[in-house]
Motif scaffolding. Structure first.
Motif, short mmCIF file in Angstrom:
data_model
loop_
_atom_site.label_atom_id
_atom_site.label_comp_id
_atom_site.label_asym_id
_atom_site.label_seq_id
_atom_site.Cartn_x
_atom_site.Cartn_y
_atom_site.Cartn_z
N PHE A 66 0.85 -1.19 0.00
CA PHE A 66 0.00 0.00 0.00
C PHE A 66 0.89 1.24 0.00
CE2 PHE A 66 0.16 -1.47 4.50
CZ PHE A 66 0.82 -0.39 5.08
N TYR A 67 0.29 2.38 -0.34
CA TYR A 67 1.09 3.60 -0.51
C TYR A 67 0.17 4.82 -0.41
CZ TYR A 67 -0.76 2.65 -5.19
OH TYR A 67 -1.58 2.35 -6.25
N PRO A 68 0.79 6.00 -0.20
CA PRO A 68 -0.02 7.23 -0.13
C PRO A 68 -0.61 7.56 -1.50
CG PRO A 68 2.15 7.55 0.83
CD PRO A 68 2.19 6.26 0.11
N PRO A 119 -5.12 9.47 3.60
CA PRO A 119 -4.97 9.33 2.14
C PRO A 119 -4.02 8.21 1.74
CG PRO A 119 -3.70 11.21 2.90
CD PRO A 119 -4.41 10.67 4.11
N ARG A 120 -4.50 7.02 1.79
CA ARG A 120 -3.73 5.83 1.40
C ARG A 120 -4.62 4.96 0.51
NH1 ARG A 120 -0.76 8.83 3.52
NH2 ARG A 120 1.00 8.40 4.93
N THR A 121 -4.03 3.99 -0.14
CA THR A 121 -4.83 3.07 -0.95
C THR A 121 -5.93 2.49 -0.07
OG1 THR A 121 -3.18 1.36 -0.45
CG2 THR A 121 -3.01 2.48 -2.58
N THR A 122 -7.15 2.41 -0.62
CA THR A 122 -8.34 2.10 0.19
C THR A 122 -9.21 1.04 -0.48
OG1 THR A 122 -8.38 4.36 1.06
CG2 THR A 122 -10.41 3.08 1.25
N LEU A 123 -9.65 0.08 0.31
CA LEU A 123 -10.61 -0.93 -0.14
C LEU A 123 -11.92 -0.72 0.61
CD1 LEU A 123 -11.39 -3.61 -1.61
CD2 LEU A 123 -10.44 -4.82 0.38
N ILE A 124 -13.01 -0.53 -0.14
CA ILE A 124 -14.34 -0.40 0.46
C ILE A 124 -15.11 -1.68 0.15
CG2 ILE A 124 -16.50 0.89 0.51
CD1 ILE A 124 -13.59 2.64 -0.98
N VAL A 125 -15.65 -2.33 1.18
CA VAL A 125 -16.35 -3.60 1.02
C VAL A 125 -17.83 -3.40 1.34
CG1 VAL A 125 -16.31 -6.06 1.53
CG2 VAL A 125 -14.23 -4.71 1.82
N VAL A 126 -18.71 -3.86 0.44
CA VAL A 126 -20.16 -3.64 0.57
C VAL A 126 -20.89 -4.97 0.33
CG1 VAL A 126 -19.92 -1.27 -0.20
CG2 VAL A 126 -20.47 -3.04 -1.86
N PRO A 127 -22.11 -5.12 0.83
CA PRO A 127 -22.80 -6.41 0.74
C PRO A 127 -23.47 -6.73 -0.59
CG PRO A 127 -24.09 -4.88 2.06
CD PRO A 127 -22.80 -4.19 1.75
N THR A 128 -23.81 -5.71 -1.40
CA THR A 128 -24.59 -5.98 -2.61
C THR A 128 -24.00 -5.26 -3.81
OG1 THR A 128 -26.08 -4.10 -2.32
CG2 THR A 128 -26.70 -6.18 -1.23
N SER A 155 -16.49 -7.32 -12.78
CA SER A 155 -15.33 -6.43 -12.79
C SER A 155 -14.24 -6.98 -11.87
CB SER A 155 -15.73 -5.03 -12.32
OG SER A 155 -16.70 -4.47 -13.19
N ARG A 156 -12.99 -6.84 -12.31
CA ARG A 156 -11.85 -7.32 -11.52
C ARG A 156 -10.73 -6.29 -11.57
NH1 ARG A 156 -11.26 -13.85 -12.74
NH2 ARG A 156 -13.37 -14.43 -12.07
N ASP A 157 -11.01 -5.09 -11.14
CA ASP A 157 -10.01 -4.01 -11.19
C ASP A 157 -9.01 -4.17 -10.04
OD1 ASP A 157 -11.39 -2.93 -13.35
OD2 ASP A 157 -12.67 -1.69 -12.05
N ARG A 158 -7.86 -3.53 -10.22
CA ARG A 158 -6.86 -3.41 -9.16
C ARG A 158 -6.41 -1.96 -9.14
NH1 ARG A 158 -8.38 -7.71 -7.76
NH2 ARG A 158 -7.17 -9.51 -7.03
N THR A 159 -7.20 -1.12 -8.48
CA THR A 159 -6.98 0.31 -8.48
C THR A 159 -6.65 0.79 -7.06
OG1 THR A 159 -9.39 0.51 -8.32
CG2 THR A 159 -8.40 0.85 -10.49
N PRO A 160 -6.06 1.98 -6.93
CA PRO A 160 -5.73 2.50 -5.60
C PRO A 160 -6.94 2.63 -4.68
CG PRO A 160 -4.58 3.75 -7.28
CD PRO A 160 -5.54 2.85 -8.00
N VAL A 161 -8.10 2.92 -5.26
CA VAL A 161 -9.36 2.93 -4.50
C VAL A 161 -10.26 1.88 -5.16
CG1 VAL A 161 -11.38 4.24 -3.79
CG2 VAL A 161 -9.14 5.37 -3.90
N LEU A 162 -10.64 0.87 -4.40
CA LEU A 162 -11.39 -0.26 -4.95
C LEU A 162 -12.64 -0.50 -4.13
CD1 LEU A 162 -11.30 -2.60 -7.07
CD2 LEU A 162 -10.21 -3.99 -5.29
N VAL A 163 -13.78 -0.66 -4.82
CA VAL A 163 -15.05 -1.00 -4.17
C VAL A 163 -15.38 -2.44 -4.54
CG1 VAL A 163 -17.45 -0.35 -3.81
CG2 VAL A 163 -15.79 1.39 -4.48
N TYR A 180 -3.84 -2.61 0.43
CA TYR A 180 -4.62 -1.47 0.91
C TYR A 180 -4.31 -1.15 2.37
CZ TYR A 180 -6.93 -2.25 -3.47
OH TYR A 180 -7.16 -2.39 -4.81
N ALA A 181 -4.10 0.15 2.63
CA ALA A 181 -3.79 0.60 3.98
C ALA A 181 -5.05 0.86 4.79
CB ALA A 181 -2.94 1.87 3.93
N LEU A 182 -6.13 1.22 4.09
CA LEU A 182 -7.39 1.53 4.77
C LEU A 182 -8.48 0.60 4.26
CD1 LEU A 182 -9.32 3.30 6.50
CD2 LEU A 182 -9.46 4.88 4.56
#
Length: 512
Positions: A66-68, A119-128, A155-163, A180-182
């Motif tokens: 992970f990185y800023p 402000p670091r690479t972030t993964l957001i996890v959601v149920p639907t 979708s199978r992205d690998r981005t700094p911000v991923l949902v 991901y740091a966050l």
């Protein structure tokens, strides 16, 4: 000359080799004979790094990827006090923890604030998938220059911000764990399942935020959130925010009497069920008791009769004709306000839809048709909408001012989610929302409603008795709570803190 110990990430775990001097790392490590090296759970990354830094153990960190990142918001609003308080409380807890806010209280914007503060690479996890696309749209609007991607729904992205959805994130947990740091867990009560928890366990993310209106689980596994995300750092209820972030509102319970024929039939059916429960020494006061009833009902004729009687009695309570008459009165009283009607089963949804000529949404409704119905409801072409469980979670429902729970369950989560559907203020600062709960009097449904609201009929604690005495009763209407009284809740300490995880300048968890 001795080699410097190196920390590496290996499919959801950490490997520390060669073993460093000192004892700080030993509480985290287990020897793995297969690779002849010490292995450490990935979730222990932050604690391990801080422990070794505290003892000034020199090591090379090759685990983190992970990185800023630069997050320049184009969508900024003045946060509500509870959002600022929640963010401050989360920071004070070391940027780890769960925030509990009611539906419509702005959890998504709170997450955006946390991302800007971290402000670091972030993964957001959601149920639907619906929620995944809603988050994606919000983040693209909030951070137009950031790379935002999706994991799930093809979708199978690998981005700094991923949902990502919980399912997809769990499947790819081993490869996502060090990127991901966050981590932000929306509706975090989904995390502690045997399948989903690996998202947190296989991740080294030093910063974690859980969001939910109702984190409590019937299986008690919500306690695992303390380990997977962090302790609960902030909580507000809907009534605490009434008239502020949420619309002024009240919750009204209407008790409907069964007809004489319905009452006789209901009593007869309940007697059949209770005779079997008594004979089998089963109590339905717990989840285990219900599971035992289900098992016993499959083993004998008497058991099957008891289960059928239970279901038929429940159908009488949920679908009594008296509720339909009350529904007609409520709709007439509130016309032309936008009204959401919730029921527990699809049959009642379609019955209401046909009798009142209002659009219906169930799990059987095609996606395009559902979208069209919600759009027309939002634009005011449809004034009333009836649905079952499908609108409880993960769907962006247009603002309404009246909700009617015609039949439901004892789930506190479901109740709060349905209340949240009428609490959005939108542009109307004077909005007065109302939730009607229509229950059949002197049935198991009334008891279920009482348990969900934490109301005991007997041996009530003094504080709860005092609360009950303050309720306003009007015939068969019972005002559960309204917005007329001032509520006060100790605010989280407002304190600016520097972005770091320890007193010494961090060499591992902040900078790449």
């Amino acid at each position: 000359m001795a080699r410097t110990p190196t920390l590496t990430f290996d499919r959801g775990t950490l490997i520390l080799h060669p073993p460093p001097r000192g004892r700080a790392w030993m509480d985290f490590a287990t020897w793995d004979d297969r690779v002849e090296k010490f292995r450490i759970p990935a979730i222990q990354y932050r604690a391990l790094v801080e422990a070794m830094q505290a003892q000034e153990i020199n090591f090379i960190d090759e685990a983190k990827a992970f990185y800023p990142i630069e997050l320049v918001p184009s969508l900024e609003m003045e946060p509500y006090p509870h959002q600022s308080e929640a963010l401050a409380a989360w920071k004070l807890a070391g940027r780890q923890g769960v925030v509990v806010l009611p539906t419509a209280a702005g959890k998504t914007y709170l997450a955006q604030m946390a991302m800007q503060a971290t402000p670091r690479t972030t993964l957001i996890v959601v149920p639907t998938l619906d929620l995944m696309h809603q988050w994606y749209a919000h983040l693209k609007a909030a951070f137009p220059d950031a790379e935002v991607g999706l994991l799930g729904g093809g979708s199978r992205d690998r981005t700094p911000v991923l949902v990502a959805t919980y399912d997809s994130a769990a499947i790819h947990a081993e490869s996502l764990g060090n990127l991901y740091a966050l981590l932000i867990f929306d509706e975090c009560h989904h995390l502690p399942t045997d399948f989903s928890r690996v998202i947190a366990e296989y991740a080294i993310a030093p910063y974690r935020l859980g969001l939910s209106a109702t984190p409590e689980r019937t299986d008690g596994k919500h306690a695992d959130l303390n380990f997977l995300i962090g302790r609960e750092v902030y909580r507000k209820r809907a009534e605490d925010l009434a008239g502020k972030a949420l619309a002024e509102h009240e919750v009204v319970q209407i008790k409907v009497k069964l007809s004489q024929n319905e009452r006789e039939k209901y009593t007869q059916l309940i007697q059949v069920r209770n005779d079997f429960l008594k004979q089998s020494k089963i109590s339905l006061g717990s989840l285990q008791g219900w599971q035992t009833f289900v098992q016993m009902s499959a083993r004998s004729q008497a058991g099957r009769r008891a289960m059928l009687a239970h279901r038929e009695a429940k159908e009488i309570a949920l679908g009594t004709d008296g509720k339909i008459r009350v529904l007609a009165d409520i709709l007439t009283e509130h016309y032309p306000e936008r009204v959401l009607i919730f029921t527990a089963d699809n049959a009642t949804v379609y019955h209401i839809s046909q009798n009142f000529l209002v659009p219906a949404i169930t799990h059987q409704t095609p996606v395009k048709e559902r979208h069209e119905i919600l759009t027309k409801f939002r634009e005011g072409e449809f004034k009333t909408l009836v649905a079952s469980h499908v609108l409880n979670e993960g769907v962006d429902v247009p603002a309404a001012s009246v909700a009617i729970i015609l039949s439901g369950t004892g789930s506190t989560r479901e109740y709060i989610q349905r209340l949240g559907r009428v609490l959005r203020k939108g542009k109307d600062n004077k909005k007065q929302a109302i939730l009607y709960e229509v229950v059949a009097e002197d049935t198991s449904e009334e008891g279920t409603s009482a348990r969900r609201r934490g109301v005991e009929k007997k041996n009530e604690p003094p504080r709860r008795q005092e609360h009950e005495e303050k309720r306003e009763k009007k015939g068969n209407l019972q005002v559960i709570y309204g917005s007329g009284k001032e509520k006060s809740l100790k605010a989280a300490e407002q304190l600016e803190i520097n972005y770091k995880v320890q007193k010494k300048p961090p060499i591992n968890t902040d900078e790449s």
